[in-house]
Write a protein that holds these residues in place. Structure first.
Motif, short mmCIF file in Angstrom:
data_model
loop_
_atom_site.label_atom_id
_atom_site.label_comp_id
_atom_site.label_asym_id
_atom_site.label_seq_id
_atom_site.Cartn_x
_atom_site.Cartn_y
_atom_site.Cartn_z
N SER A 92 0.89 -1.54 -0.31
CA SER A 92 0.08 -0.32 -0.57
C SER A 92 0.61 1.61 -0.07
O SER A 92 0.45 2.14 -0.36
CB SER A 92 -0.56 0.17 1.52
N GLN A 100 -7.34 0.52 -0.70
CA GLN A 100 -7.49 -0.46 0.43
C GLN A 100 -8.67 -1.14 0.45
O GLN A 100 -9.39 -2.03 0.27
CB GLN A 100 -6.35 -0.73 1.22
N ASP A 152 -5.82 -0.75 -5.12
CA ASP A 152 -4.96 -1.45 -3.57
C ASP A 152 -6.22 -2.63 -3.66
O ASP A 152 -6.82 -2.87 -2.59
CB ASP A 152 -4.85 -0.61 -2.54
MG LIG Z 1 -2.08 -2.61 2.46
#
Ligand SMILES: [Mg+2]
Ligand SMILES: Nc1ncnc2c1ncn2[C@@H]1O[C@H](COP(=O)(O)OP(=O)(O)OP(=O)(O)O)[C@@H](O)[C@H]1O
Length: 241
Positions: free
Chosen positions: A60, A105, A181
């Motif tokens: 990330s 994410q 992500d």
């Molecule tokens: Mg991550």
């Protein structure tokens, strides 16, 4: 005043084309952790790269640094040969809105807005009229086959629907670079494969460049190349799997 593109001093010279994204010596400290410990990565225009690695390996962090969301402690990222990392926040924000589409994410849809309003938001931020923006948003939702939830808020959507809406929001501005992500993170393998196939199809259709973070080997196999991280360093890069 219309913003001018970045002047580059590059003259037309023979040799390899300038990568769409080039990370050089990226070091990023997150709190006390050295989340990236010196990453070099070139991504060509139109290429699709999977970033894999264990939890905490820096995936990330790398994605956020590539998108100019995060300023590296050392090193830099260049977009089409122009340094991005150390531009002022306002300039990085402008590039994020115009050149990048980012799927975070955890989706990060705005809970009080409907799906279509969430997807229209980046266009509204670019100054597009509301009607026009909503119409464009509906078209991308339909393309991703999730227009049936256009008028629902995120709490009334399934995981897969939310992921598709988040992808639609990243695509609506027709970005050159899509950074995603774990776009299939909360889905089972069938749902994940479907969302990934949709994402890849939409990216290919637009000729966009994709960097996608994933834990999932099948997702990585859809890409042109896999870059594996361990403890903030690239440990392996190969052609697919
Ligand atoms: Mg991550
Ligand atoms: N905001 C933060 N504050 C402190 N440490 C952080 C922060 N964000 C990330 N880290 C640390 O930096 C390292 C890399 O984190 P990162 O989120 O990039 O990993 P990741 O590979 O994306 O993991 P995951 O697969 O779990 O999402 C980890 O050790 C993490 O604990």
């Amino acid at each position: 005043m219309t913003p001018q593109p970045h002047a580059t001093t590059d003259v037309e010279a023979p040799g390899p084309p300038v990568p769409r994204l080039a990370a050089r010596g990226l070091v990023v400290h997150q709190g006390r952790t050295r989340a990236l410990a010196g990453v070099d990565l070139d991504v060509a225009a139109g290429e699709r790269v999977a970033v894999t690695g264990a939890s905490g390996s820096g995936k990330s962090t790398l994605l956020l640094a590539l998108g100019g969301v995060l300023v590296p402690t050392e090193g830099n990222v260049a977009l089409d040969g122009a340094t991005l990392s150390h531009l002022a926040e306002a300039e990085r924000a402008r590039l994020r809105r115009t050149r990048f589409g980012i799927v975070f994410q955890y989706g990060q849809l705005v809970p009080d807005l409907t799906a279509v309003e969430n997807v229209a938001l980046p266009l509204l931020l670019l100054g597009r009229g509301r009607r026009d923006a909503l119409e464009a948003a509906r078209a991308v939702l339909a393309e991703l086959r999730v227009d049936d939830v256009a008028d629902r808020r995120p709490i009334d959507m399934s995981g897969g629907q939310s992921q598709r809406v988040a992808i639609a929001r990243a695509l609506v501005t027709a970005p050159d670079v899509v950074l995603a992500d774990e776009p299939t993170g909360s889905l089972d393998s069938v749902g994940g494969e479907r969302v990934m196939a949709t994402l890849l199809g939409a990216v290919r259709e637009r000729g966009a460049t994709l960097v996608v973070v994933t834990h999932d080997a099948t997702v990585a196999a859809y890409c042109d190349r896999e870059v594996r991280l361990r403890d903030g360093l690239v440990v392996g890069a190969g052609e697919g799997r």
